[in-house]
Design an enzyme around this catalytic site. Structure first.
Site, PDB file in Angstrom:
ATOM      1  N   ASP A  52       0.910  -1.098  -0.004  1.00  0.00           N
ATOM      2  CA  ASP A  52       0.097  -0.059   0.132  1.00  0.00           C
ATOM      3  C   ASP A  52       0.862   1.265  -0.006  1.00  0.00           C
ATOM      4  O   ASP A  52       1.953   1.391   0.629  1.00  0.00           O
ATOM      5  CB  ASP A  52      -0.682  -0.036   1.465  1.00  0.00           C
ATOM      6  CG  ASP A  52      -1.946   1.139   1.085  1.00  0.00           C
ATOM      7  OD1 ASP A  52      -2.892   0.637   0.642  1.00  0.00           O
ATOM      8  OD2 ASP A  52      -1.731   2.164   1.543  1.00  0.00           O
ATOM      9  N   ASN A  56      -2.282  12.583  -4.008  1.00  0.00           N
ATOM     10  CA  ASN A  56      -3.040  12.898  -4.965  1.00  0.00           C
ATOM     11  C   ASN A  56      -3.684  14.472  -4.993  1.00  0.00           C
ATOM     12  O   ASN A  56      -3.707  15.282  -5.783  1.00  0.00           O
ATOM     13  CB  ASN A  56      -4.487  12.214  -4.967  1.00  0.00           C
ATOM     14  CG  ASN A  56      -4.149  11.233  -6.100  1.00  0.00           C
ATOM     15  OD1 ASN A  56      -3.518  11.541  -6.985  1.00  0.00           O
ATOM     16  ND2 ASN A  56      -5.108  10.172  -6.067  1.00  0.00           N
ATOM     17  N   HIS A  76      -4.522  14.295  -9.765  1.00  0.00           N
ATOM     18  CA  HIS A  76      -4.836  12.793 -10.261  1.00  0.00           C
ATOM     19  C   HIS A  76      -3.781  12.344 -11.270  1.00  0.00           C
ATOM     20  O   HIS A  76      -3.577  11.182 -11.401  1.00  0.00           O
ATOM     21  CB  HIS A  76      -6.274  12.949 -10.546  1.00  0.00           C
ATOM     22  CG  HIS A  76      -7.147  13.023  -9.358  1.00  0.00           C
ATOM     23  ND1 HIS A  76      -7.124  11.850  -8.152  1.00  0.00           N
ATOM     24  CD2 HIS A  76      -7.983  13.896  -8.906  1.00  0.00           C
ATOM     25  CE1 HIS A  76      -8.026  12.302  -7.519  1.00  0.00           C
ATOM     26  NE2 HIS A  76      -8.456  13.245  -7.715  1.00  0.00           N
ATOM     27  N   ASP A 106      -1.656   9.150 -11.217  1.00  0.00           N
ATOM     28  CA  ASP A 106      -1.760   7.971 -12.067  1.00  0.00           C
ATOM     29  C   ASP A 106      -0.368   7.757 -12.475  1.00  0.00           C
ATOM     30  O   ASP A 106      -0.329   6.734 -12.706  1.00  0.00           O
ATOM     31  CB  ASP A 106      -2.811   8.414 -13.348  1.00  0.00           C
ATOM     32  CG  ASP A 106      -4.179   8.446 -12.999  1.00  0.00           C
ATOM     33  OD1 ASP A 106      -4.620   7.916 -11.775  1.00  0.00           O
ATOM     34  OD2 ASP A 106      -4.888   9.142 -13.638  1.00  0.00           O
ATOM     35  N   GLU A 156      -4.864   2.612  -4.523  1.00  0.00           N
ATOM     36  CA  GLU A 156      -3.319   2.581  -4.282  1.00  0.00           C
ATOM     37  C   GLU A 156      -2.539   1.447  -3.512  1.00  0.00           C
ATOM     38  O   GLU A 156      -1.535   1.271  -3.053  1.00  0.00           O
ATOM     39  CB  GLU A 156      -2.911   3.808  -3.395  1.00  0.00           C
ATOM     40  CG  GLU A 156      -3.331   3.744  -1.895  1.00  0.00           C
ATOM     41  CD  GLU A 156      -4.570   4.270  -1.926  1.00  0.00           C
ATOM     42  OE1 GLU A 156      -4.805   4.595  -0.481  1.00  0.00           O
ATOM     43  OE2 GLU A 156      -5.468   4.297  -2.731  1.00  0.00           O
TER      44      GLU A 156
END
Length: 318
Positions: A191, A199, A204, A208, A235
């Protein structure tokens, strides 16, 4: 129609015997690869589509036995084809179309994959000789489309890793295999720490990029082809490691964490050099330790959240 028994067995003359018949005209207008067989599987007639599919001249294929073109050393396919001919002669069509590999000019050894269906012809079309209509459909394009769709259905679009659906299917497969062969099975959960903050701060698009880069790093870190890396959700990532002991899984987790820690926000935003960290949980099923694959998953998940609750940027394992 004249009696076929008076016709010679020469393939060219055999074709001339049939060429003016209503059956010959009919199959030439069908937009399918059509072969007309006798009770033994010999090719009595075929249209241009069938000749093109089998990769040979029509005259060269007349008199050939379709069963002998089947690529199957076990003989099961030939038996199935013969059974269909027998059933069709009794007007019993109880078998659906089935897949056969036929030796063609282009596919001599591996065989061209086709779908084959056989049905009987009316007596007025068969004359004194019982004939059967065989339709062949090339499965090459169909299979390529199926493989492509299957790959898309099992792949996470952003990272290129397996998705949650593929992860679940593969875990079930490997749980059964490892349990049957008495082999260890390890799971690693990963994680990204504080990813929501990342973010929110960088956007974003940067997020990404980060997920994609982590997917690439995981793919390059897999020890063998049996290992599966998946985007488990958001994530969170997960690895399935068949025949992997607890010690080996732990060493792999340490190596992956080191590779991921070498990534920084600069790779994704060009604005910062802050360190990217991950938390990991590692669980191994060995010696009947867990009663089910779900119990193994729960153990790995619990260890992951233990790593996060203890300050993140660490690996927890039993």
């Amino acid at each position: 129609m004249q009696n076929r028994k008076n016709a010679t067995s020469n393939p060219t003359q055999l074709f001339n015997f049939y060429k003016d018949s209503s059956l010959a005209r009919m199959i030439n207008f069908i937009n399918e690869a059509v072969v007309v067989l006798d009770a033994n599987g010999s090719i009595e007639m075929l249209n241009t589509n069938a000749a093109n599919l089998l990769g040979n001249q029509r005259d060269a294929l007349l008199g050939e036995n379709l069963l002998e073109l089947a690529v199957d050393e076990t003989g099961h396919v030939q038996s199935q084809m013969m059974r269909c001919l027998t059933n069709a002669s009794s007007n019993i069509i109880d078998s659906p179309p089935f897949e056969v590999r036929l030796a063609t000019t282009e596919f001599k050894k591996s065989g061209l994959s086709v779908e084959l269906s056989i049905s009987s012809l009316p007596e007025e079309l068969s004359s004194s000789n019982t004939l059967f209509l065989c339709i062949l459909r090339d499965l090459t394009l169909h299979k390529a489309e199926y493989v492509s769709l299957k790959r898309k259905a099992e792949t996470d679009y952003l990272t290129g890793l397996a998705n949650r659906h593929r992860f679940a299917d593969y875990l079930s497969e490997q749980w059964e295999r490892c349990d049957e062969d008495n082999l260890p099975l390890s799971i690693i959960f990963i994680d990204i720490d504080h990813f929501k903050v990342f973010n929110d701060e960088y956007g974003h698009i940067a997020g990404d990029r980060c997920l994609k880069r982590i997917g690439e790093t995981l793919s390059l870190s897999l020890p063998n082809r049996d290992t599966l890396a998946a985007r488990y959700g958001g994530e969170e990532f997960a690895l399935i490691l068949p025949n992997c002991s607890a010690q080996t899984a732990q060493l792999l987790a340490i190596r992956i964490k080191r590779h991921l820690n070498q990534l920084s926000a600069r790779h994704f935003t060009m604005l910062s050099n802050s360190k990217l960290t991950v938390s990991m949980g590692v669980a191994t099923h060995d010696q009947n330790r867990y009663e089910s694959k779900d119990a193994l998953l729960k153990a790995a998940d619990t260890l992951l959240y233990q790593a996060k609750s203890q300050g993140r940027d660490q690996i927890c394992y039993l």
